[in-house]
Design an enzyme around this catalytic site. Structure first.
Site, PDB file in Angstrom:
ATOM      1  CD  GLU A 263      38.737  -8.392  72.268  1.00 40.50           C
ATOM      2  OE1 GLU A 263      39.812  -8.801  72.758  1.00 40.50           O
ATOM      3  OE2 GLU A 263      38.086  -7.444  72.761  1.00 40.50           O
ATOM      4  CG  HIS A 266      43.745  -7.205  72.666  1.00 39.23           C
ATOM      5  ND1 HIS A 266      44.628  -6.418  73.364  1.00 39.23           N
ATOM      6  CD2 HIS A 266      42.528  -6.625  72.840  1.00 39.23           C
ATOM      7  CE1 HIS A 266      43.984  -5.404  73.930  1.00 39.23           C
ATOM      8  NE2 HIS A 266      42.708  -5.508  73.626  1.00 39.23           N
TER       9      HIS A 266
HETATM   10 MG    MG Z   1      41.067  -4.234  74.564  1.00 39.66          MG
END
Ligand code: MG
Length: 496
Positions: A263, A266
């Site tokens: 994450e 991201h």
């Molecule tokens: Mg992903």
């Protein structure tokens, strides 16, 4: 004309701000919501989403964009403004082609389908979900007809998630990759699967470790936060507010840390988008595949590398104590990189994961092209799992019912996961050439030059380039799965 582009930027900013409010309600729903509040929250979100859709498809808004797209006007725009007009037009055209009645039908169907899927999965009975899947396929077929396509109706669906992607392109990338992976998986089955001794990892210590690692990788905690949710995710409102979640398991510290690193990847993309184009496509991520490449490059190429594990190992001892860490750094490395077929996609290793995507791609394409029906899915699924992974599916909950995507009415999403893996390997290959002492830096916990490369070659461009162009621009090569294959081969053959 200058006035028109200013009006467009202002309108886009309004839409983006409203979108941020909707997104914040979504974050709150996942992280904080009291149990009884779901229905009302759903109503609020539906109303705001409808308002947002109205603004996007408002006649005067569409006319403004279409006028800016007229050749004599468009040619006089700055290159940045041309990107804005081109991309907004792309979004509008897709939205315009789909009649409102289809949008409504789809919203109603998917809200029922989600409940049916959850029940079907809980009871492991595919027939409960089957009539809904049948309708979802039909709706997607209709949508594809409205959108239009040249070769396969599946192309029209893929394009929503990955601009320019087609079924043929997926096949060209996946088929050579996965036929080699099948051999690698058979090879791996002959090898001993590495293990580490069982241990209990304190939750408070885990939370501190996850925060420390995310910050070390470059995640700005003054422009974000790390919370807990059942399914880890990243949500963005603005480059100054990008939030991530993870979930902790006391038996396995990597469950949370691996998710946090994923994450964080991201989130670094979102935090790195340009501030000055905010509200416009100049400051938006270009595609799901590129987004996933940013999470996978940190999770797999950094997080599971030998040099990162060497950096992490003393920290594990600091945070959990020597009595908990009863294994060596080398054993940890081998365990993190073990290859073992798993029925569940999200629990799969880097090698077998891509076979899960291949089978979903093949099934979705056959459904959309009308070659199979919803009722054929479980048997086909189980046969493909046996063929690709060499394991038996014991029930539908562990098979065709495991993923949430179809219940949301979504087909064409899965290929972007493997595409993200392919992009990440190609990007990593270029970064390791540009920064020769990369692994030495990882060992020391220095991730700054690595992030700087991603910021310079990927993040700052927003939607300036289409995904394929962006990869070509960053790596000097056309998109190819050869780098991913080489990376996965070295994991199995050389234990690297
Ligand atoms: Mg992903």
């Amino acid at each position: 004309m200058k006035k028109d582009i200013k009006t467009l930027r202002d309108k886009l900013l309004t839409i983006t701000r409203l979108g941020s409010a909707v997104a914040l309600l979504g974050w709150d729903e996942e992280v904080n919501l009291p149990k009884k509040a779901h229905t009302y929250r759903g109503e609020v979100q539906a109303q705001l989403a409808a308002d947002l859709h109205k603004k996007m498809t408002d006649r005067s808004f569409i006319k403004l964009v279409e006028d800016l797209n007229k050749a004599e006007v468009f040619d006089a725009l700055t290159s940045g403004d041309q990107v804005i007009v081109r991309e907004v037009l792309r979004d509008i055209e897709r939205a315009k082609k789909i009649p409102e009645e289809l949008v409504k039908e789809s919203a109603e169907l998917t809200s029922q389908a989600f409940g049916a899927w959850a029940e079907a999965r809980q009871k492991s009975t595919f027939s409960i979900f089957e009539p809904y899947l049948k309708k979802i396929v039909k709706l997607n077929q209709r949508e594809a007809e409205y959108i239009g396509y040249t070769e396969s109706p599946y192309d029209a669906l893929l394009d929503a998630f990955e601009p320019g992607l087609t079924a043929r392109k997926v096949e060209d990338l996946f088929v050579p990759l996965t036929s080699e992976l099948k051999k690698l998986i058979q090879q791996a089955a002959q090898q001993k699967i590495p293990t580490i001794p069982k241990a209990t990892y304190d939750r408070v210590a885990q939370k501190k470790l996850n925060e420390a690692i995310a910050a070390k990788l470059g995640y700005d905690f003054e422009a974000g936060r790390l919370d807990v949710s059942p399914h880890p995710f990243t949500i963005d409102f603005h480059p100054t507010d990008v939030r991530i979640t993870t979930r902790y398991s006391e038996e396995d510290f990597w469950e949370a840390l691996g998710s946090t690193i994923h994450e964080t990847g991201h989130a670094l993309y979102q935090q790195g988008l340009p501030l000055d184009g905010f509200g416009t496509p100049l400051s938006e991520p270009v595609s799901l595949g590129i987004h996933e490449s940013q999470s996978r490059i940190w999770e797999n190429f950094v997080g599971k590398s030998r040099s990162f594990v060497e950096y992490l190992y003393p920290l594990l001892i600091d945070y959990f104590g020597k009595q908990t860490i009863q294994y060596s750094s080398e054993e940890l490395y081998a365990w993190l990189n073990r290859v073992q077929p798993n029925l569940i996609r999200v629990e799969s290793d880097e090698v077998t994961y891509n076979m899960h995507i291949l089978l979903r791609f093949e099934i979705e394409k056959s459904l959309i092209e009308g070659d199979i029906n919803a009722k054929d899915v479980p048997d086909l699924w189980n046969a493909k799992v046996k063929e690709y992974l060499g394991i038996n599916v014991s029930n539908d909950a562990l098979g065709a019912l495991q993923d949430i995507h179809w219940s949301h009415g979504t087909l064409g999403y899965f290929p972007t996961y493997t595409l993200g893996n392919i992009y990440s390997a190609q990007l990593y290959n270029s970064i390791s050439k540009a920064i020769p002492n990369l692994s030495e830096q990882f060992t020391k916990g220095n991730f700054k030059p690595f992030l700087a490369w991603l910021r310079k070659e990927i993040h700052r461009y927003g939607r300036t380039y289409q995904p394929e162009e962006l990869i070509k621009h960053a790596t000097g090569e056309l998109v190819s799965s050869k780098h991913l294959l080489a990376h996965l081969e070295s994991k199995i053959n050389k234990g690297e």
